[in-house]
Structure formats: structure tokens, C-alpha cells
Design a protein around this motif. Sequence first.
Motif, PDB file in Angstrom:
ATOM      1  N   LEU A  24       0.817  -1.216   0.000  1.00 51.85           N
ATOM      2  CA  LEU A  24       0.000   0.000   0.000  1.00 51.85           C
ATOM      3  C   LEU A  24       0.851   1.265   0.000  1.00 51.85           C
ATOM      4  O   LEU A  24       0.455   2.274  -0.590  1.00 51.85           O
ATOM      5  CB  LEU A  24      -0.951  -0.005   1.194  1.00 51.85           C
ATOM      6  N   MET A  27       1.665   2.224  -3.627  1.00 61.77           N
ATOM      7  CA  MET A  27       0.574   2.384  -4.593  1.00 61.77           C
ATOM      8  C   MET A  27       0.740   3.648  -5.436  1.00 61.77           C
ATOM      9  O   MET A  27       0.538   3.622  -6.648  1.00 61.77           O
ATOM     10  CB  MET A  27      -0.778   2.415  -3.881  1.00 61.77           C
ATOM     11  N   GLY A 100       1.072  -5.311  -9.120  1.00 62.75           N
ATOM     12  CA  GLY A 100      -0.361  -5.492  -8.870  1.00 62.75           C
ATOM     13  C   GLY A 100      -0.707  -6.928  -8.540  1.00 62.75           C
ATOM     14  O   GLY A 100      -1.597  -7.194  -7.729  1.00 62.75           O
ATOM     15  N   GLY A 103      -0.036  -7.538  -4.867  1.00 65.33           N
ATOM     16  CA  GLY A 103      -1.120  -6.982  -4.052  1.00 65.33           C
ATOM     17  C   GLY A 103      -2.401  -7.785  -4.163  1.00 65.33           C
ATOM     18  O   GLY A 103      -3.059  -8.067  -3.159  1.00 65.33           O
TER      19      GLY A 103
END
Length: 117
Positions: A24, A27, A100, A103
Motif C-alpha cells: 500500500l 501504490m 499489482g 497486491g
Amino acid sequence: MDVLINVFVALHIIGIASLLGGFLTQMKAMGAGTARMVPAMLHGALTMLVTGVILVGLNQAEGAAVNNLKIGIKLAVLVVILGLVYVKRDDEKIDKAVFGAVGGLTVANIFIATLWT
């Protein structure tokens, strides 16, 4: 034995928090194309692996039923996450798709853990 299991559950949660928190924090950099795998992500994934294996062993030693299919899927997802993070840990820039995927797989692992009963 319950106290010991709860300690390792807490450490497992700290590991997932480290992995997801590391993701995070990157990001915004992912949007700019400059995201990188931070050490917290690697350490969190390793913590999850070690504590997860210990938790399975402790629960089996106590005689509790362990869903081996669920544990196997969670382990497979974690091994993929760990592989991606480990291989890309020294790269200055990570492809958005790879970052991505880390995550997404992390979130998927959380949902598998919490929703699969």
C-alpha cells in the motif's frame, strides 16, 4: 498451548500487515511506474510462511482439525507472492502488472483465510 497458538496467530497477522502495508505504501509509486518491492514486503511474506507452518503444526499437535486443501492453496499463493517479491526485491522499478499481482494475491490470501470456513 492456546497461548502459544495465539502468539503465532498474532505474528502471522503482523506478517500479513507488513506485506500488505509495504504494498500500500508503494501504490502511488505504482501509478507513476516507479514502484519497488520494499524490504517489509519480503520480511512480511517470510514471517507469514514461518508462522503459518508453525500454526499448522501446533494445531495438528493439539488434535484440532486442519483443512489441508485450504492450507495448501494458501501456501501455494504465498509461495508465488514470496517468489515474486524475492526475485524483484533489488529492481529499481517493478512492472505494474507484477506489482499489482503481488497486491492482488495478498488480498486473495486474506480472503481465503477469513471467508473459507
